[in-house]
Scaffold this motif. Structure first.
Motif, short mmCIF file in Angstrom:
data_model
loop_
_atom_site.label_atom_id
_atom_site.label_comp_id
_atom_site.label_asym_id
_atom_site.label_seq_id
_atom_site.Cartn_x
_atom_site.Cartn_y
_atom_site.Cartn_z
N ALA A 111 0.06 13.26 -0.09
CA ALA A 111 0.22 12.45 -1.29
C ALA A 111 -0.71 12.95 -2.39
CB ALA A 111 -0.10 10.99 -0.98
N ILE A 112 -0.33 12.70 -3.63
CA ILE A 112 -1.13 13.11 -4.78
C ILE A 112 -2.51 12.45 -4.70
CG2 ILE A 112 -1.31 13.05 -7.30
CD1 ILE A 112 1.74 12.99 -7.37
N ARG A 113 -3.54 13.22 -5.05
CA ARG A 113 -4.91 12.71 -5.03
C ARG A 113 -5.48 12.72 -6.44
NH1 ARG A 113 -7.55 15.62 0.35
NH2 ARG A 113 -5.82 15.16 1.77
N ALA A 114 -6.31 11.73 -6.74
CA ALA A 114 -6.95 11.65 -8.05
C ALA A 114 -8.17 10.75 -7.97
CB ALA A 114 -5.97 11.12 -9.09
N LEU B 10 0.81 -1.21 0.00
CA LEU B 10 0.00 0.00 0.00
C LEU B 10 0.85 1.27 0.00
CD1 LEU B 10 -2.79 -0.96 2.58
CD2 LEU B 10 -2.76 -1.31 0.10
N ALA B 11 1.92 1.28 0.81
CA ALA B 11 2.76 2.48 0.93
C ALA B 11 4.23 2.08 0.94
CB ALA B 11 2.42 3.25 2.21
N PRO C 199 2.00 6.43 -1.58
CA PRO C 199 1.17 5.31 -2.03
C PRO C 199 1.84 4.51 -3.14
CG PRO C 199 0.30 7.39 -2.84
CD PRO C 199 1.37 7.74 -1.87
N LEU C 200 1.68 3.20 -3.07
CA LEU C 200 2.17 2.29 -4.11
C LEU C 200 1.06 1.89 -5.07
CD1 LEU C 200 4.38 -0.08 -1.92
CD2 LEU C 200 5.19 1.59 -3.59
N ARG C 201 -0.16 2.27 -4.75
CA ARG C 201 -1.34 1.94 -5.56
C ARG C 201 -2.44 2.93 -5.19
NH1 ARG C 201 -4.30 -2.83 -5.16
NH2 ARG C 201 -6.00 -1.43 -5.68
N HIS D 79 -16.46 1.37 -8.43
CA HIS D 79 -15.20 1.05 -7.78
C HIS D 79 -14.19 2.19 -7.90
CE1 HIS D 79 -15.93 -3.60 -7.99
NE2 HIS D 79 -16.78 -2.95 -7.20
N ARG D 80 -14.68 3.37 -8.25
CA ARG D 80 -13.83 4.55 -8.32
C ARG D 80 -14.07 5.44 -7.10
NH1 ARG D 80 -11.43 5.17 -13.30
NH2 ARG D 80 -10.84 7.31 -12.77
N ALA D 81 -13.03 6.17 -6.70
CA ALA D 81 -13.13 7.08 -5.56
C ALA D 81 -11.96 8.05 -5.62
CB ALA D 81 -13.11 6.30 -4.24
N ILE D 82 -12.01 9.09 -4.80
CA ILE D 82 -10.85 9.97 -4.66
C ILE D 82 -9.81 9.22 -3.85
CG2 ILE D 82 -9.99 12.17 -3.83
CD1 ILE D 82 -11.90 12.34 -6.21
N CYS D 83 -8.65 9.03 -4.44
CA CYS D 83 -7.62 8.18 -3.85
C CYS D 83 -6.29 8.91 -3.72
CB CYS D 83 -7.39 6.94 -4.72
SG CYS D 83 -8.81 5.85 -4.90
N ALA D 84 -5.48 8.41 -2.79
CA ALA D 84 -4.06 8.75 -2.81
C ALA D 84 -3.42 7.85 -3.87
CB ALA D 84 -3.43 8.48 -1.45
N VAL D 85 -2.67 8.42 -4.80
CA VAL D 85 -2.13 7.64 -5.91
C VAL D 85 -0.63 7.87 -6.04
CG1 VAL D 85 -4.30 7.71 -7.17
CG2 VAL D 85 -2.58 9.49 -7.59
N PRO D 86 0.09 6.90 -6.60
CA PRO D 86 1.53 7.09 -6.84
C PRO D 86 1.78 8.19 -7.85
CG PRO D 86 0.92 4.76 -6.96
CD PRO D 86 -0.35 5.53 -6.93
N LYS D 87 2.92 8.84 -7.73
CA LYS D 87 3.29 9.88 -8.68
C LYS D 87 3.40 9.30 -10.08
CE LYS D 87 6.86 13.37 -9.57
NZ LYS D 87 8.15 13.93 -9.11
#
Length: 215
Positions: free
Chosen positions: A187-190, A165-166, A172-174, A203-211
């Motif tokens: 962390a970047i959000r998207a 996960l981190a 975040p790794l995912r 299955h979509r949401a505002i997430c912390a995502v890898p760069k």
């Protein structure tokens, strides 16, 4: 359950985008079971409230990025109902296909980001031996496998301290939904898919995502 790293040594450039290990394993299991729910339930990874402890694919070593364009031809496989086609002033269907309609129904150019790297790896928490057994017969990964992308030379399994996960810096790794994210709050959000089936809108949401991830 154990923490580990699974590595795929590559022969050809790959188109992996946001390919997570749970997504890859789910696809393999679905080919055998032909049932989405059963396949996802059988993924041998730690899962917390629907979130699998498995990273997105990461390139290892020197990486070269590229772009590859593929043309897809749209061909109707059934007869068109002329009553559904807009009529010309004389009451007959339009027969001339203008530029707009040609672009809508003709050949379509799709662009893909490719990566050329020695290998691709995933960090995860689960049953490493069972996962390696599932992956050892996989010869191609990612998109456009039938075009030769993502050919795998072999798979390797090593120990890891990461939970999938981190990373060690709390990044975040995912994709991880913000309500479930306990790492770096900056962390970047998207808006991103965070669980399989990844194509389902719910299955979509505002997430912390890898760069650099393409959500």
């Amino acid at each position: 359950m154990e923490r580990f790293t699974i590595t795929a040594d590559l022969v050809t450039p790959a188109i992996v985008s946001t390919l997570t290990l749970d997504g890859l394993l789910g696809a393999i299991l679905f080919e055998d079971m032909q049932d989405i729910d059963q396949a996802h339930a059988a993924i041998p990874l730690r899962c917390s409230d629907g979130l699998f402890h498995a990273s997105a694919a990461q390139a290892v070593g020197p990486v070269e990025s590229g772009k590859h364009g593929l043309i897809a031809g749209l061909r109707a496989t059934h007869d068109l109902d002329l009553s559904l086609i807009k009529q010309a002033p004389n009451g007959q269907p339009h027969r001339h296909i203008g530029l707009t309609r040609r672009s809508d129904f003709g050949n379509v150019m799709n662009g893909y980001r490719t990566i050329m790297a020695q290998s691709i790896q995933w960090h995860a928490d689960g049953d490493p031996e069972e996962i390696l057994e599932l992956l050892e017969t996989v010869e191609f990964i990612g998109k456009k496998r039938t075009a030769g992308f993502g050919q795998v030379r072999g798979w390797r399994l090593t120990e890891s301290d990461l939970d999938g996960l981190a990373d060690a810096q709390g990044q975040p790794l995912r994709p991880v939904p913000l309500l479930m994210w306990h790492g770096d709050r900056n962390a970047i959000r998207a808006d991103a898919a965070w669980r399989p089936a990844y194509w389902l809108p719910e299955h979509r949401a505002i997430c912390a995502v890898p760069k650099g991830i393409n959500p």
